[in-house]
Design a protein around this motif. Structure first.
Motif, mmCIF file in Angstrom:
data_model
loop_
_atom_site.group_PDB
_atom_site.id
_atom_site.type_symbol
_atom_site.label_atom_id
_atom_site.label_comp_id
_atom_site.label_asym_id
_atom_site.label_seq_id
_atom_site.Cartn_x
_atom_site.Cartn_y
_atom_site.Cartn_z
ATOM 1 N N PRO A 42 16.270 -3.215 10.316
ATOM 2 C CA PRO A 42 16.538 -2.826 8.930
ATOM 3 C C PRO A 42 15.421 -1.938 8.386
ATOM 4 N N ASP A 43 15.754 -1.133 7.404
ATOM 5 C CA ASP A 43 14.744 -0.248 6.818
ATOM 6 C C ASP A 43 14.409 -0.690 5.404
ATOM 7 N N PHE A 44 13.666 -1.777 5.316
ATOM 8 C CA PHE A 44 13.185 -2.238 4.022
ATOM 9 C C PHE A 44 11.870 -1.550 3.706
ATOM 10 N N THR A 45 11.566 -1.456 2.435
ATOM 11 C CA THR A 45 10.284 -0.931 1.989
ATOM 12 C C THR A 45 9.515 -2.099 1.382
ATOM 13 N N LEU A 46 8.366 -2.424 1.982
ATOM 14 C CA LEU A 46 7.570 -3.578 1.564
ATOM 15 C C LEU A 46 6.109 -3.185 1.414
ATOM 16 N N ASN A 47 5.386 -3.955 0.634
ATOM 17 C CA ASN A 47 3.940 -3.761 0.514
ATOM 18 C C ASN A 47 3.230 -4.435 1.676
ATOM 19 N N ASP A 48 2.149 -3.804 2.138
ATOM 20 C CA ASP A 48 1.319 -4.472 3.128
ATOM 21 C C ASP A 48 0.243 -5.274 2.390
ATOM 22 N N ILE A 49 -0.661 -5.904 3.129
ATOM 23 C CA ILE A 49 -1.638 -6.790 2.482
ATOM 24 C C ILE A 49 -2.691 -6.032 1.681
ATOM 25 N N SER A 50 -2.752 -4.713 1.858
ATOM 26 C CA SER A 50 -3.685 -3.928 1.048
ATOM 27 C C SER A 50 -2.997 -3.331 -0.182
ATOM 28 N N GLY A 51 -1.687 -3.588 -0.320
ATOM 29 C CA GLY A 51 -0.947 -3.101 -1.478
ATOM 30 C C GLY A 51 -0.191 -1.805 -1.243
ATOM 31 N N LYS A 52 -0.353 -1.201 -0.072
ATOM 32 C CA LYS A 52 0.323 0.053 0.254
ATOM 33 C C LYS A 52 1.800 -0.204 0.571
#
Length: 174
Positions: A42-52
């Motif tokens: 799937p192509d979800f857009t999520l934040n990584d642990i640095s907020g990006k």
């Protein structure tokens, strides 16, 4: 006569207990049914642990991808991710995407402990709204999905999975 009966009864009880203990150690672990995950990454857009903000498809970059849904408080997840981190260099030709519903504050220490967050092919994403968990219908963690370079599902696992098996599946996905 009562003494003999007691000795025989005690011996039988001890023997049965020993047999049950032995057979429970050698019993095969019941495997959970397949998750029947979606066939495409799937192509979800999520934040990584640095907020990006990151797109899962962009992170996959046309390489075989190991997608793991986990929880840092789960002992099985801790063990699985720990084993992966011990052999992290063997995964350098692939992308590893670790996703969790936990808040960033809970993840920072766990990720630091693993010692793999600075690898360019390792990504930790936060599923704050549980969109990924709902999409995959996650019922147990770790849930592990192996995708080939075309983002097609090759294998899926629930629970601790042998690292060699994961590497073998990723190798076939080039």
């Amino acid at each position: 006569m009562k003494k003999v009966n007691l000795i025989v009864l005690f011996t039988l009880l001890l023997g049965c207990t020993a047999y049950l203990a032995y057979s429970s150690q050698n019993a095969e672990v019941e495997t959970l049914p397949a998750l029947s995950a979606p066939k495409d990454l799937p192509d979800f857009t999520l934040n990584d642990i640095s907020g990006k903000v990151n797109s899962i498809h962009q992170l996959a970059q046309g390489k075989p991808t190991l997608f793991i849904y986990f929880s840092s408080t789960c002992h099985l997840c801790q063990e699985e991710l720990g084993k992966i981190s011990e052999r992290i260099d063997e995964f350098k030709d692939y992308n590893l995407i670790f996703t969790t519903v936990q808040p960033k504050e809970e993840m920072i220490g766990f990720v630091e402990e693993l010692g793999i967050k600075d690898k360019s092919f390792v990504h930790f994403l936060l599923d704050a709204d549980m969109n990924v968990a709902s999409y995959y219908q996650i019922r147990s963690v770790p849930s592990i999905f192996c995708y080939n370079s075309r983002k097609q599902l090759m294998a899926e696992y629930v629970g601790i999975t042998k690292i060699d098996l994961l590497l073998e599946n990723l190798g076939r996905g080039k």
